[in-house]
Motif scaffolding. Structure first.
Motif, mmCIF file in Angstrom:
data_model
loop_
_atom_site.group_PDB
_atom_site.id
_atom_site.type_symbol
_atom_site.label_atom_id
_atom_site.label_comp_id
_atom_site.label_asym_id
_atom_site.label_seq_id
_atom_site.Cartn_x
_atom_site.Cartn_y
_atom_site.Cartn_z
ATOM 1 N N ALA A 27 0.981 -1.329 0.045
ATOM 2 C CA ALA A 27 0.075 -0.123 0.069
ATOM 3 C C ALA A 27 1.021 1.072 0.060
ATOM 4 O O ALA A 27 0.625 2.212 -0.858
ATOM 5 N N THR A 28 1.990 1.249 0.952
ATOM 6 C CA THR A 28 2.710 2.452 0.695
ATOM 7 C C THR A 28 3.632 2.783 -0.678
ATOM 8 O O THR A 28 3.729 3.757 -0.924
ATOM 9 N N ASP A 30 2.414 1.433 -3.355
ATOM 10 C CA ASP A 30 1.180 2.156 -4.354
ATOM 11 C C ASP A 30 1.234 3.629 -3.962
ATOM 12 O O ASP A 30 0.934 4.446 -5.145
ATOM 13 N N ALA A 31 0.991 4.005 -2.929
ATOM 14 C CA ALA A 31 0.710 5.384 -2.730
ATOM 15 C C ALA A 31 1.927 6.225 -3.087
ATOM 16 O O ALA A 31 1.695 7.421 -3.753
ATOM 17 N N LEU A 34 1.675 6.658 -7.039
ATOM 18 C CA LEU A 34 0.575 7.341 -7.479
ATOM 19 C C LEU A 34 0.771 9.061 -7.205
ATOM 20 O O LEU A 34 0.688 9.729 -8.100
ATOM 21 N N ASP A 35 1.652 9.284 -6.069
ATOM 22 C CA ASP A 35 2.029 10.604 -5.779
ATOM 23 C C ASP A 35 3.208 11.182 -6.832
ATOM 24 O O ASP A 35 2.895 11.988 -7.223
#
Length: 226
Positions: A27-28, A30-31, A34-35
């Motif tokens: 999740a980290t 992916d974030a 995306l950022d």
């Protein structure tokens, strides 16, 4: 207890924790991706870049040197074919007419903000207010028709308000052209004016479509979504 038994026991005991840790790591990651993509993507800059390429011509080609070349210069955007505008000119294309008008107004707003010089900021600030007003009225018109909320008079009032706002936008830019500016600023302003005039034509088509939509009735009417 053997080392194998110990390892097996640990895997069994901590499997849930390991899965949770792995999910958190993914999740980290992916974030973070995306950022990075969000930071690297600038839609407004992309629109401005497209428009900048369309205002590089130094002068309008004289008549007789090639109708195709002259037509390309006169169009608001090189990638926006006149045929695409004419294809939605007839009554019955109201949703597409409204979408086209709103998206074009959005592009004009981006272009002016990105390409006009500081010396024109006072004019552009007022011009932007008129563009925002036009876009707001057209969005309300499209939504209200789709949700059966508008009468004929209310729909036409919104269309008229948007038309007036574009006329005021053009009046502001025409006033700005009375003052000396750099050649590039002049070309951008001229292209914005020509595009605004095409939007007025488009809004004229939209008015005809609204009148057809409410033909022989003053009641609310369903507007097709496509």
């Amino acid at each position: 207890m053997s080392e194998r038994d110990l390892n097996g026991g640990l895997c069994e005991d901590y499997r849930d924790d390991s899965d949770a840790q792995l999910d958190a790591l993914l999740a980290t990651a992916d974030a973070a991706v995306l950022d990075k993509l969000t930071q690297a993507t600038d839609i407004d800059a992309g629109r401005a870049a497209v428009f900048a390429r369309s205002v590089t011509a130094e002068e309008v080609p004289p008549s007789g040197e090639g109708d195709q070349c002259q037509l390309e210069w006169l169009l608001p955007f090189n990638d926006d074919s006149l045929l695409r505008w004419l294809a939605i000119s007839g009554p019955g294309y109201l949703p597409r007419q409204l979408d086209k008008a709103i998206s074009t107004i959005r592009t004009m707003t981006v272009v002016g903000r990105a390409l006009l010089p500081e010396s024109m900021r006072a004019y552009w600030g007022l011009a932007t207010d008129f563009l925002s007003e036009a876009s707001s009225r057209l969005t309300r018109l499209k939504t209200g028709l789709a949700q059966h909320e508008l009468t004929r008079d209310a729909a036409l009032a919104l269309q008229d308000a948007a038309h007036t706002a574009i006329e005021q936008f053009l009046g502001t830019l025409h006033q700005a052209t009375q003052n000396p500016h750099a050649p590039q600023a002049g070309r951008v302003t001229e292209r914005l004016i020509s595009t605004g005039e095409m939007v007025l034509t488009l809004l004229g088509w939209a008015r005809e479509s609204v009148e057809q939509l409410f033909a022989d009735t003053d009641h609310t009417h369903h507007c097709p979504t496509r």
